[in-house]
Design a protein around this motif. Structure first.
Motif, PDB file in Angstrom:
ATOM      1  N   PHE A  68     -21.534  -9.839  19.385  1.00 51.52           N
ATOM      2  CA  PHE A  68     -20.426 -11.079  20.180  1.00 51.52           C
ATOM      3  C   PHE A  68     -18.874 -10.696  19.617  1.00 51.52           C
ATOM      4  CE2 PHE A  68     -19.493 -14.626  22.491  1.00 51.52           C
ATOM      5  CZ  PHE A  68     -18.811 -15.066  21.637  1.00 51.52           C
ATOM      6  N   TYR A 104     -33.120  -6.137  27.937  1.00 50.86           N
ATOM      7  CA  TYR A 104     -32.014  -5.460  28.474  1.00 50.86           C
ATOM      8  C   TYR A 104     -32.002  -3.529  27.999  1.00 50.86           C
ATOM      9  CZ  TYR A 104     -28.355  -8.874  29.371  1.00 50.86           C
ATOM     10  OH  TYR A 104     -27.490  -9.830  29.881  1.00 50.86           O
ATOM     11  N   GLN A 126     -26.803  -0.020  17.041  1.00 55.11           N
ATOM     12  CA  GLN A 126     -27.004  -1.633  16.628  1.00 55.11           C
ATOM     13  C   GLN A 126     -26.805  -2.177  18.339  1.00 55.11           C
ATOM     14  OE1 GLN A 126     -26.991  -3.290  13.503  1.00 55.11           O
ATOM     15  NE2 GLN A 126     -27.158  -1.205  13.490  1.00 55.11           N
ATOM     16  N   GLY A 127     -27.138  -2.868  18.124  1.00 54.84           N
ATOM     17  CA  GLY A 127     -26.973  -3.797  19.606  1.00 54.84           C
ATOM     18  C   GLY A 127     -25.689  -4.565  19.756  1.00 54.84           C
ATOM     19  N   PRO A 128     -25.765  -4.726  20.633  1.00 51.14           N
ATOM     20  CA  PRO A 128     -23.828  -5.009  20.670  1.00 51.14           C
ATOM     21  C   PRO A 128     -23.901  -6.508  20.413  1.00 51.14           C
ATOM     22  CG  PRO A 128     -25.180  -5.084  22.850  1.00 51.14           C
ATOM     23  CD  PRO A 128     -26.149  -4.509  22.346  1.00 51.14           C
ATOM     24  N   GLN A 134     -30.411   0.521  27.678  1.00 57.68           N
ATOM     25  CA  GLN A 134     -29.168   1.596  27.606  1.00 57.68           C
ATOM     26  C   GLN A 134     -29.655   2.856  28.035  1.00 57.68           C
ATOM     27  OE1 GLN A 134     -26.758  -0.137  24.099  1.00 57.68           O
ATOM     28  NE2 GLN A 134     -24.914   0.713  25.146  1.00 57.68           N
ATOM     29  N   PHE A 158     -33.657  -3.762  24.366  1.00 55.45           N
ATOM     30  CA  PHE A 158     -33.421  -4.918  23.004  1.00 55.45           C
ATOM     31  C   PHE A 158     -33.371  -5.587  23.857  1.00 55.45           C
ATOM     32  CE2 PHE A 158     -29.591  -2.209  21.115  1.00 55.45           C
ATOM     33  CZ  PHE A 158     -29.298  -1.901  22.104  1.00 55.45           C
ATOM     34  N   PHE A 160     -22.407  -5.561  32.296  1.00 53.58           N
ATOM     35  CA  PHE A 160     -22.140  -4.911  31.473  1.00 53.58           C
ATOM     36  C   PHE A 160     -21.006  -3.801  31.961  1.00 53.58           C
ATOM     37  CE2 PHE A 160     -23.663  -5.801  27.653  1.00 53.58           C
ATOM     38  CZ  PHE A 160     -24.379  -6.992  27.649  1.00 53.58           C
ATOM     39  N   GLN A 217     -26.537 -11.102  32.145  1.00 60.80           N
ATOM     40  CA  GLN A 217     -25.119 -10.767  31.572  1.00 60.80           C
ATOM     41  C   GLN A 217     -25.175  -8.909  32.473  1.00 60.80           C
ATOM     42  OE1 GLN A 217     -23.589 -11.355  27.593  1.00 60.80           O
ATOM     43  NE2 GLN A 217     -24.302 -12.966  27.951  1.00 60.80           N
ATOM     44  N   GLN A 270     -34.166 -12.724  27.295  1.00 55.22           N
ATOM     45  CA  GLN A 270     -33.827 -11.748  28.265  1.00 55.22           C
ATOM     46  C   GLN A 270     -33.716 -10.195  27.590  1.00 55.22           C
ATOM     47  OE1 GLN A 270     -29.026 -12.050  30.379  1.00 55.22           O
ATOM     48  NE2 GLN A 270     -30.084 -14.526  30.195  1.00 55.22           N
ATOM     49  N   PRO A 272     -25.737  -1.441  28.393  1.00 59.36           N
ATOM     50  CA  PRO A 272     -27.126  -2.139  28.513  1.00 59.36           C
ATOM     51  C   PRO A 272     -27.411  -2.513  30.194  1.00 59.36           C
ATOM     52  CG  PRO A 272     -26.068  -2.763  26.575  1.00 59.36           C
ATOM     53  CD  PRO A 272     -25.428  -1.970  27.783  1.00 59.36           C
ATOM     54  N   GLN A 277     -38.055   0.056  15.158  1.00 60.84           N
ATOM     55  CA  GLN A 277     -36.361   0.612  15.093  1.00 60.84           C
ATOM     56  C   GLN A 277     -36.871   1.684  15.941  1.00 60.84           C
ATOM     57  OE1 GLN A 277     -34.025   0.634  11.971  1.00 60.84           O
ATOM     58  NE2 GLN A 277     -32.131   1.429  13.133  1.00 60.84           N
ATOM     59  N   TYR A 282     -17.804  -7.681  23.661  1.00 61.01           N
ATOM     60  CA  TYR A 282     -18.940  -7.382  22.901  1.00 61.01           C
ATOM     61  C   TYR A 282     -18.515  -5.859  21.411  1.00 61.01           C
ATOM     62  CZ  TYR A 282     -22.630 -10.372  24.768  1.00 61.01           C
ATOM     63  OH  TYR A 282     -23.259 -11.342  25.197  1.00 61.01           O
ATOM     64  N   PHE A 288     -28.258 -10.215  20.517  1.00 56.50           N
ATOM     65  CA  PHE A 288     -28.820  -8.501  20.851  1.00 56.50           C
ATOM     66  C   PHE A 288     -29.560  -8.968  19.866  1.00 56.50           C
ATOM     67  CE2 PHE A 288     -28.019  -7.362  24.723  1.00 56.50           C
ATOM     68  CZ  PHE A 288     -26.869  -8.059  24.749  1.00 56.50           C
ATOM     69  N   GLY A 289     -30.910  -8.668  19.550  1.00 53.09           N
ATOM     70  CA  GLY A 289     -31.971  -7.657  18.324  1.00 53.09           C
ATOM     71  C   GLY A 289     -31.370  -5.920  18.477  1.00 53.09           C
ATOM     72  N   GLN A 290     -31.488  -5.159  16.782  1.00 56.20           N
ATOM     73  CA  GLN A 290     -30.892  -4.347  16.842  1.00 56.20           C
ATOM     74  C   GLN A 290     -31.475  -2.828  18.115  1.00 56.20           C
ATOM     75  OE1 GLN A 290     -32.808  -6.454  15.283  1.00 56.20           O
ATOM     76  NE2 GLN A 290     -34.315  -4.262  14.019  1.00 56.20           N
ATOM     77  N   TYR A 310     -17.665 -11.729  28.684  1.00 60.83           N
ATOM     78  CA  TYR A 310     -18.167 -11.926  27.525  1.00 60.83           C
ATOM     79  C   TYR A 310     -17.360 -10.260  27.323  1.00 60.83           C
ATOM     80  CZ  TYR A 310     -21.246 -15.023  28.846  1.00 60.83           C
ATOM     81  OH  TYR A 310     -22.313 -15.991  29.615  1.00 60.83           O
ATOM     82  N   LYS A 340     -23.711 -17.646  24.892  1.00 66.31           N
ATOM     83  CA  LYS A 340     -23.530 -15.750  24.272  1.00 66.31           C
ATOM     84  C   LYS A 340     -25.108 -15.285  23.889  1.00 66.31           C
ATOM     85  CE  LYS A 340     -23.017 -17.276  19.822  1.00 66.31           C
ATOM     86  NZ  LYS A 340     -22.535 -16.928  18.173  1.00 66.31           N
ATOM     87  N   LEU A 341     -24.366 -14.104  24.028  1.00 70.07           N
ATOM     88  CA  LEU A 341     -26.876 -13.682  23.535  1.00 70.07           C
ATOM     89  C   LEU A 341     -26.351 -12.701  22.118  1.00 70.07           C
ATOM     90  CD1 LEU A 341     -27.409 -11.852  27.166  1.00 70.07           C
ATOM     91  CD2 LEU A 341     -27.973 -13.897  25.876  1.00 70.07           C
TER      92      LEU A 341
END
Lengths: 110, 116
Positions: free
Chosen positions: B45, A35, B41-43, A37, A88, B107, B105, A33, A43, A9, B35, A100-102, B33, A97-98
């Motif tokens: 959906f 990304y 946390q991640g985005p 941030q 990510f 953003f 994607q 994929q 992202p 993490q 989010y 995402f991991g945390q 999309y 739709k995607l």
């Protein structure tokens, strides 16, 4: 439903050290994929891997997609302060739709 | 600027009020999309559109949330009777598709909502 998990993490490194983050999906992925941030940012797409066992490089970044297409990794060689941010992975569902991991938060100490 | 834009960038509202956010995607992109992202946390959906059709809505999304993309261009996300738990960054993204293949994607900068 589909779950995407990332470890670690958090990762704190000294500038010049290497960094790796791992991504695991509960289901087989058609592609994965990655990304990035930056702090306070949104992202930004880095790369997409499609083929089983695929390896792609972007300068100091190396991305791998597992043979079973359920896991992936991102490795950064010789980190720089510009690498700071959250990385990510994201896997698409069959509808596009995607999930995402945390994310892995990377801190680089100069 | 040909990227994804969102308006407003920040919104502070009192609990119980309604809020509406706007997203302008990249013009050539047919998918849009929404989010939600909270700290650490991640985005997550919320919903997405292909052209003007809303194709999927997250089961986690309450009936207080509604989204539209009336002409297949910009989109709005409305939250009715806001609650403190709605405080988050709301991100919009767009992408192109070709058949079943989905491209990356892009953003927008997000709208940060604070419910007091």
């Amino acid at each position: 439903g589909q779950q995407v998990m990332q470890i670690p993490q958090y990762q704190h490194v000294q500038e010049g050290e290497d960094f790796t983050t791992y991504c695991n999906s509960s289901t087989t992925l058609s592609n994965i994929q990655w990304y990035k941030q930056r702090p306070g940012g949104h992202p930004v797409f880095l790369i997409q891997l499609v083929k089983s066992g695929e390896v792609k490089k972007q300068k100091r970044l190396t991305f791998q997609f597992g043979e079973a297409k359920k896991n992936s990794s991102l490795h950064i060689t010789a980190t720089q302060t510009t690498d700071v941010g959250t990385y990510f992975c994201a896997g698409p569902t069959s509808y596009g739709k995607l999930t995402f991991g945390q994310g892995t938060i990377l801190t680089v100490h100069p | 600027d040909t990227g994804v834009s969102q308006d407003p960038r920040h919104k502070i509202t009192k609990r119980g009020q309604n809020v509406t956010f706007r997203c302008d995607p990249i013009s050539e992109h047919n998918r849009l999309y929404w989010y939600r992202q909270t700290l650490g946390q991640g985005p997550e959906f919320l919903t997405y559109f292909q052209n003007e059709a809303q194709l999927e809505k997250s089961r986690l999304l309450s009936d207080r949330f509604s989204a539209e993309r009336p002409k297949g261009s910009f989109s709005t996300l409305e939250i009715q009777r806001t609650e403190q738990g709605d405080s988050a960054m709301y991100l919009c993204a767009s992408s192109a598709t070709q058949g079943h293949f989905q491209y990356e994607q892009y953003f927008g900068p997000g709208t940060r909502l604070t419910v007091t």
